[in-house]
Design an enzyme around this catalytic site. Structure first.
Site, PDB file in Angstrom:
ATOM      1  N   HIS A 127      -3.042   7.209   2.247  1.00 52.33           N
ATOM      2  CA  HIS A 127      -3.566   5.988   1.719  1.00 52.33           C
ATOM      3  C   HIS A 127      -5.124   5.664   2.093  1.00 52.33           C
ATOM      4  CE1 HIS A 127      -3.992   1.716   0.640  1.00 52.33           C
ATOM      5  NE2 HIS A 127      -3.986   1.396   2.142  1.00 52.33           N
TER       6      HIS A 127
ATOM      7  N   ASN B  37     -10.186   0.121  -0.395  1.00 47.71           N
ATOM      8  CA  ASN B  37      -8.787   0.025  -0.198  1.00 47.71           C
ATOM      9  C   ASN B  37      -8.117  -0.612  -1.537  1.00 47.71           C
ATOM     10  OD1 ASN B  37      -6.099  -0.421   0.109  1.00 47.71           O
ATOM     11  ND2 ASN B  37      -6.445  -1.045   2.311  1.00 47.71           N
TER      12      ASN B  37
ATOM     13  N   CYS C  76       0.885  -1.152   0.006  1.00 51.70           N
ATOM     14  CA  CYS C  76       0.119   0.073  -0.171  1.00 51.70           C
ATOM     15  C   CYS C  76       0.712   1.302   0.229  1.00 51.70           C
ATOM     16  CB  CYS C  76      -0.921  -0.042   1.207  1.00 51.70           C
ATOM     17  SG  CYS C  76      -1.949  -1.330   1.048  1.00 51.70           S
TER      18      CYS C  76
END
Length: 329
Positions: free
Chosen positions: A249, A279, A110
């Protein structure tokens, strides 16, 4: 003469067409739409369809970012390549018609997009490239146990890309200092155990899917993103109050809010599109940037802070003043 800076000159994004809403998940697993929304901020996510791969998504996002131009280097941030070997970036470059451009993958999960940005900026600063295409793309739903009510609601698939060119450090779009870190002793907080050299794929389904210790990840993410953000702000000579937009993020809306609070940043500075895409791992930040540009949340001159945290553990941050990229197509 100072080294050239990496300047943002193009942006692109791409999402699969299939939308997976909370109600569809709730009907199959022991959860509810309310439970998912209150704990993650997500109401729907996109899922790659049969035959739709990470490379496919990356190509479309990259094509939009290029805007008909070219690039000397392609850096693809992904932890879900089309195959373990070779890397996926050369395939992306070939399909984009970039000839023999250098192309390689970066896997920082990520945090991958921020790591890839720093890599692209290094190529430009070192005089190795004039234009670098940086793509974050993941089909993370391929790593998720379809019966895991903890992870299924969180992750989605997508791709986002930016085109960097060599320019001056004081012009709009120039990326400022970078801050990158890792902490490998906590790798098992967020990992897929099997499929590499340490442990081959087995018949045990749990080995093939993402395992996550959510509470610990939440705590580390907030602390590390805030710490890294303070570092790059200090290096850039910015105060927290100078930041117009915080693009973190998109892991969980509560992580974004908690990080902003730790920094003393107002809630309306936080850029979030997690409610619509979930996500998307390495695609998260460029997708959020593209959406914010499209809806006017990002305007030329805005001072923007980017920060990410992911498996590894890895984390990193950077800053830029948002340039005038023209009207979104």
């Amino acid at each position: 003469m100072p080294a050239p800076a990496a300047v943002l000159t193009g942006i692109g994004s791409w999402l699969p067409t299939k939308v997976l809403g909370n109600h569809e998940i709730a009907a199959r697993l022991d959860t509810t739409d309310e439970w998912i929304r209150t704990r993650t901020g997500i109401r729907e996510r996109r899922v790659a369809g049969p035959g739709e791969s990470t490379v496919d998504l990356a190509v479309e996002a990259g094509r939009e970012a290029l805007g008909g131009g070219g690039a000397d280097v392609v850096v693809l941030a992904t932890s879900t390549p089309d195959q373990p070997c070779p890397a996926s970036a050369p395939q992306v470059a070939a399909r984009l018609g970039l000839g023999t451009a250098a192309a390689f993958d970066v896997n920082a999960v990520c945090s991958g997009f921020v790591y890839a940005l720093a890599t692209g900026a290094g190529f430009i600063a070192g005089g190795l490239a004039e234009r670098v295409l940086v793509i974050g793309a993941d089909t993370f739903t391929t790593l998720i146990d379809p019966d895991d009510r903890t992870t299924v609601p969180i992750f989605g698939d997508g791709a986002g890309a930016v085109l960097l060119r060599a320019g001056d450090a004081d012009e709009p779009g120039a990326f400022g200092p970078f801050d990158l870190h890792s902490e490998g002793e906590h790798a098992d907080l967020l990992w897929v155990e099997a499929g590499g050299a340490r442990k081959r794929l087995s018949d045990t389904p749990a080995d093939r899917f993402l395992a996550m210790q959510g509470t610990a990840v939440f705590r580390h993410a907030c602390a590390r993103m805030a710490e890294s953000s303070r570092t790059v702000l200090d290096r850039a000579g910015w105060m927290v109050g100078d930041v117009d937009r915080f693009v973190g993020h998109q892991a969980n809306i509560r992580i974004l809010q908690a990080t902003a609070k730790q920094l003393g940043m107002p809630a309306d500075a936080v850029v979030a599109n997690i409610d619509r895409v979930g996500n998307t791992s390495a695609a998260s930040i460029p997708l959020a940037l593209a959406d914010a540009r499209a809806d006017g949340t990002l305007a030329p001159g805005h001072r923007v802070l980017l920060s990410a945290f992911g498996a590894g553990l890895t984390w990193g941050s950077t800053v830029l003043r948002w340039p005038d990229l023209g009207q979104p197509s």
